[in-house]
Design a protein around this motif. Structure first.
Motif, PDB file in Angstrom:
ATOM      1  N   TRP A 126       5.548  13.551   2.723  1.00 30.70           N
ATOM      2  CA  TRP A 126       4.354  14.357   3.038  1.00 30.70           C
ATOM      3  C   TRP A 126       3.174  13.949   2.157  1.00 30.70           C
ATOM      4  O   TRP A 126       2.027  13.976   2.601  1.00 30.70           O
ATOM      5  CB  TRP A 126       4.646  15.850   2.904  1.00 30.70           C
ATOM      6  N   LEU A 127       3.464  13.558   0.917  1.00 33.09           N
ATOM      7  CA  LEU A 127       2.378  13.076   0.050  1.00 33.09           C
ATOM      8  C   LEU A 127       1.762  11.809   0.649  1.00 33.09           C
ATOM      9  O   LEU A 127       0.545  11.626   0.621  1.00 33.09           O
ATOM     10  CB  LEU A 127       2.912  12.777  -1.361  1.00 33.09           C
ATOM     11  N   THR A 128       2.621  10.959   1.206  1.00 36.67           N
ATOM     12  CA  THR A 128       2.135   9.729   1.841  1.00 36.67           C
ATOM     13  C   THR A 128       1.234  10.070   3.032  1.00 36.67           C
ATOM     14  O   THR A 128       0.164   9.493   3.205  1.00 36.67           O
ATOM     15  CB  THR A 128       3.325   8.872   2.323  1.00 36.67           C
ATOM     16  N   HIS A 129       1.680  11.029   3.839  1.00 33.45           N
ATOM     17  CA  HIS A 129       0.853  11.449   4.979  1.00 33.45           C
ATOM     18  C   HIS A 129      -0.499  11.989   4.500  1.00 33.45           C
ATOM     19  O   HIS A 129      -1.533  11.668   5.065  1.00 33.45           O
ATOM     20  CB  HIS A 129       1.567  12.555   5.782  1.00 33.45           C
ATOM     21  N   TYR A 130      -0.436  12.803   3.462  1.00 38.98           N
ATOM     22  CA  TYR A 130      -1.681  13.371   2.937  1.00 38.98           C
ATOM     23  C   TYR A 130      -2.632  12.241   2.513  1.00 38.98           C
ATOM     24  O   TYR A 130      -3.801  12.213   2.901  1.00 38.98           O
ATOM     25  CB  TYR A 130      -1.390  14.308   1.759  1.00 38.98           C
ATOM     26  N   LYS A 185      -2.486   9.404  -7.350  1.00 32.83           N
ATOM     27  CA  LYS A 185      -3.551   8.700  -8.089  1.00 32.83           C
ATOM     28  C   LYS A 185      -3.476   7.200  -7.837  1.00 32.83           C
ATOM     29  O   LYS A 185      -4.476   6.560  -7.530  1.00 32.83           O
ATOM     30  CB  LYS A 185      -3.407   8.960  -9.590  1.00 32.83           C
ATOM     31  N   GLN A 186      -2.284   6.665  -7.950  1.00 38.19           N
ATOM     32  CA  GLN A 186      -2.137   5.214  -7.765  1.00 38.19           C
ATOM     33  C   GLN A 186      -2.485   4.796  -6.333  1.00 38.19           C
ATOM     34  O   GLN A 186      -3.136   3.786  -6.120  1.00 38.19           O
ATOM     35  CB  GLN A 186      -0.721   4.776  -8.122  1.00 38.19           C
ATOM     36  N   GLY A 187      -2.058   5.612  -5.371  1.00 39.80           N
ATOM     37  CA  GLY A 187      -2.364   5.304  -3.967  1.00 39.80           C
ATOM     38  C   GLY A 187      -3.861   5.266  -3.711  1.00 39.80           C
ATOM     39  O   GLY A 187      -4.369   4.367  -3.033  1.00 39.80           O
ATOM     40  N   PHE A 188      -4.576   6.243  -4.271  1.00 36.17           N
ATOM     41  CA  PHE A 188      -6.038   6.259  -4.085  1.00 36.17           C
ATOM     42  C   PHE A 188      -6.691   5.098  -4.825  1.00 36.17           C
ATOM     43  O   PHE A 188      -7.588   4.438  -4.314  1.00 36.17           O
ATOM     44  CB  PHE A 188      -6.620   7.592  -4.572  1.00 36.17           C
ATOM     45  N   ARG A 189      -6.206   4.849  -6.040  1.00 26.33           N
ATOM     46  CA  ARG A 189      -6.779   3.766  -6.849  1.00 26.33           C
ATOM     47  C   ARG A 189      -6.660   2.428  -6.122  1.00 26.33           C
ATOM     48  O   ARG A 189      -7.607   1.648  -6.090  1.00 26.33           O
ATOM     49  CB  ARG A 189      -6.076   3.710  -8.217  1.00 26.33           C
ATOM     50  N   GLU A 190      -5.504   2.207  -5.505  1.00 24.06           N
ATOM     51  CA  GLU A 190      -5.303   0.968  -4.737  1.00 24.06           C
ATOM     52  C   GLU A 190      -6.400   0.760  -3.709  1.00 24.06           C
ATOM     53  O   GLU A 190      -6.741  -0.358  -3.363  1.00 24.06           O
ATOM     54  CB  GLU A 190      -4.005   1.076  -3.927  1.00 24.06           C
ATOM     55  N   LEU A 191      -6.915   1.865  -3.174  1.00 27.11           N
ATOM     56  CA  LEU A 191      -7.908   1.780  -2.100  1.00 27.11           C
ATOM     57  C   LEU A 191      -9.327   1.941  -2.638  1.00 27.11           C
ATOM     58  O   LEU A 191     -10.280   2.124  -1.876  1.00 27.11           O
ATOM     59  CB  LEU A 191      -7.609   2.852  -1.049  1.00 27.11           C
ATOM     60  N   GLY A 192      -9.415   1.908  -3.962  1.00 22.14           N
ATOM     61  CA  GLY A 192     -10.735   1.992  -4.578  1.00 22.14           C
ATOM     62  C   GLY A 192     -11.372   3.365  -4.484  1.00 22.14           C
ATOM     63  O   GLY A 192     -12.591   3.505  -4.531  1.00 22.14           O
ATOM     64  N   MET A 223       0.829  -1.206   0.000  1.00 16.64           N
ATOM     65  CA  MET A 223       0.000   0.000   0.000  1.00 16.64           C
ATOM     66  C   MET A 223       0.867   1.261   0.000  1.00 16.64           C
ATOM     67  O   MET A 223       1.719   1.421   0.866  1.00 16.64           O
ATOM     68  CB  MET A 223      -0.881  -0.017   1.257  1.00 16.64           C
ATOM     69  N   LEU A 224       0.642   2.137  -0.941  1.00 14.85           N
ATOM     70  CA  LEU A 224       1.507   3.327  -1.051  1.00 14.85           C
ATOM     71  C   LEU A 224       1.356   4.271   0.141  1.00 14.85           C
ATOM     72  O   LEU A 224       2.289   4.971   0.520  1.00 14.85           O
ATOM     73  CB  LEU A 224       1.191   4.098  -2.334  1.00 14.85           C
ATOM     74  N   PHE A 225       0.118   4.310   0.729  1.00 15.03           N
ATOM     75  CA  PHE A 225      -0.115   5.293   1.792  1.00 15.03           C
ATOM     76  C   PHE A 225       0.217   4.772   3.194  1.00 15.03           C
ATOM     77  O   PHE A 225      -0.189   5.360   4.194  1.00 15.03           O
ATOM     78  CB  PHE A 225      -1.563   5.805   1.746  1.00 15.03           C
ATOM     79  N   ASP A 243       5.180  -1.736  -3.105  1.00 13.57           N
ATOM     80  CA  ASP A 243       4.746  -0.572  -2.323  1.00 13.57           C
ATOM     81  C   ASP A 243       5.615   0.655  -2.581  1.00 13.57           C
ATOM     82  O   ASP A 243       5.390   1.719  -2.010  1.00 13.57           O
ATOM     83  CB  ASP A 243       4.813  -0.889  -0.818  1.00 13.57           C
ATOM     84  N   LEU A 244       6.634   0.464  -3.384  1.00 17.59           N
ATOM     85  CA  LEU A 244       7.550   1.575  -3.668  1.00 17.59           C
ATOM     86  C   LEU A 244       7.192   2.154  -5.020  1.00 17.59           C
ATOM     87  O   LEU A 244       7.307   1.487  -6.044  1.00 17.59           O
ATOM     88  CB  LEU A 244       8.993   1.054  -3.696  1.00 17.59           C
ATOM     89  N   TYR A 245       6.732   3.394  -5.012  1.00 14.88           N
ATOM     90  CA  TYR A 245       6.338   4.007  -6.276  1.00 14.88           C
ATOM     91  C   TYR A 245       7.581   4.447  -7.042  1.00 14.88           C
ATOM     92  O   TYR A 245       8.454   5.141  -6.497  1.00 14.88           O
ATOM     93  CB  TYR A 245       5.425   5.212  -6.011  1.00 14.88           C
TER      94      TYR A 245
END
Ligand code: ADP
Ligand code: MG
Length: 368
Positions: free
Chosen positions: A255-259, A227-234, A1-3, A13-15
């Motif tokens: 910080w993007l991960t935290h967001y 985008k990919q992080g959100f997509r992973e979570l549907g 999971m990216l986030f 998990d590494l973008y």
């Protein structure tokens, strides 16, 4: 999971970071003995290192030198040994899966004990670092293996008292063909200063090293990451929100991960997620910043405030500092400014100073 907020360990998990991974694989394939990974805080050095070493399937240990320093206010040999032991304990599965006989390795290392639950270290360890490395090298040589020993945030090794790790590294590079030493540093200048690779009188001078730079994500990479992080979570995210987050966090993947974490896992709205990253993020930054500026807190803070409020030139910053904290001579002022660059809290480009991390800027303006 990216986030996920922890440093990544699995390639999926590494973008991106394909080029950086390739660099490290190439160095290991070529049996290179020294790798240096540079990059600012939260850009993904630890993640890259962990993924690379696991993917390369070579026996290794990663020592988090910063953690050792902050836990013990110093970096002693025994603490480093404990970190190595604890790395093995946490990664027993990895070593088992690849068929490494760690019992067999540690039997040769006086003071280390292997049990069902992991690796432990005797309270009083006599074994010298060089002996330890030599034994590991011999063990690997007989099995035609390579061992990588990584010092994450190696600039903190400067708090190791009398032991000179740059000397130990140089010795290992010259004498131990089956060991690769890897160091990372987020305080790039400080790491260079510690390694002294350009100083003819220093032990590491003239040694070949593979240098890997981990840079901020570009705008496109940042957008792709979210985008990919959100997509992973549907989740189908709003593109305007993504663009704003990308703008604000300036390519710093931490910080993007935290967001993404607040937005997707905590399910808060966009504004709240932005605010949370600044609030929680600045708390994370505070301890380390306080520690580093402690020797001259008021003056350091005045410099940071000046830059946060838009002063960019040497003289404008100095004027501000004098107004706030009284007279300061040029030499002292320049030294303090240089230190902040060295610690990575400021960058100097075309003789203009700025704070490279939006969260640090916020911290300086709002909390200090
Ligand atoms: P550094 O060691 O440079 O301070 P870390 O590896 O600890 O950075 O990463 C900071 C944060 O960003 C962690 O939450 C980590 O999970 C995340 N992260 C870093 N790089 C990536 C990446 N390429 N893909 C996904 N997440 C990442
Ligand atoms: Mg790190």
């Amino acid at each position: 999971m990216l986030f996920n907020l922890n440093p990544k360990t699995r390639r999926e998990d590494l973008y991106d970071r394909e080029n950086e991974l390739e660099e490290i694989f190439k160095a290991l394939d070529l049996k290179e003995r020294f790798i240096v990974i540079y990059g600012i805080r939260r850009v993904g050095k630890t993640s890259l290192l962990r993924v690379a070493l696991r993917e390369a399937k070579i026996p290794h240990a990663i020592i988090d030198v910063r953690k050792v320093y902050f836990e013990h206010r110093g970096v002693s040999r025994v603490h480093l040994y404990r970190e190595i032991a604890s790395y093995f304990t946490k990664n027993l599965d990895f070593f088992n899966r690849l068929g490494f006989r760690i019992k067999d390795l540690f039997r040769r290392l006086k003071g280390f004990h292997v049990s069902e639950i992991g690796v432990e270290v005797e309270p009083i360890m006599q074994i010298r670092f060089t002996d330890l490395l030599e034994k590991v090298n011999d063990w690997c040589e007989r099995r035609d293996l390579r061992f990588a020993l990584a010092f994450d945030e190696a600039q903190y090794l400067r708090f190791s008292g009398k032991v000179r790790y740059d000397g130990i590294f140089a010795w290992a590079i010259d004498n131990l063909p089956n060991i690769t030493i890897i160091v990372t540093g987020s305080e790039v200048e400080l790491l260079r200063e510690f390694l002294k690779t350009n100083d003819p009188k220093a032990p590491l001078y003239g040694r070949y090293m593979r240098e890997v730079y981990v840079n901020r994500f570009s705008r496109d990479q940042s957008i792709g990451f979210l985008k990919q992080g959100f997509r992973e979570l549907g989740i189908n995210p709003n593109i305007e929100e993504i663009e704003e987050a990308v703008e604000v966090f300036d390519g710093i993947v931490g910080w993007l991960t935290h967001y993404g974490y607040y937005r997707a896992m905590k399910a808060v709205n966009h504004r709240t997620a932005l605010r949370e990253v600044f609030e929680k993020g600045s708390q994370l930054e505070l301890t380390e910043l306080e520690k580093l500026i402690a020797p001259s807190r008021n003056r350091y803070l005045a410099i940071l405030k000046a830059v946060a409020q838009g002063a960019t030139s040497w003289s404008d910053i100095k004027t501000y500092v004098i107004v706030r904290t009284g007279y300061i001579d040029d030499k002292t002022f320049t030294q303090l400014l240089k230190n902040l660059v060295k610690y990575g809290y400021l960058v100097k480009e075309n003789n203009r100073y700025k704070i490279p991390d939006p969260i640090v800027r916020y911290l300086v303006i709002e909390k200090l």
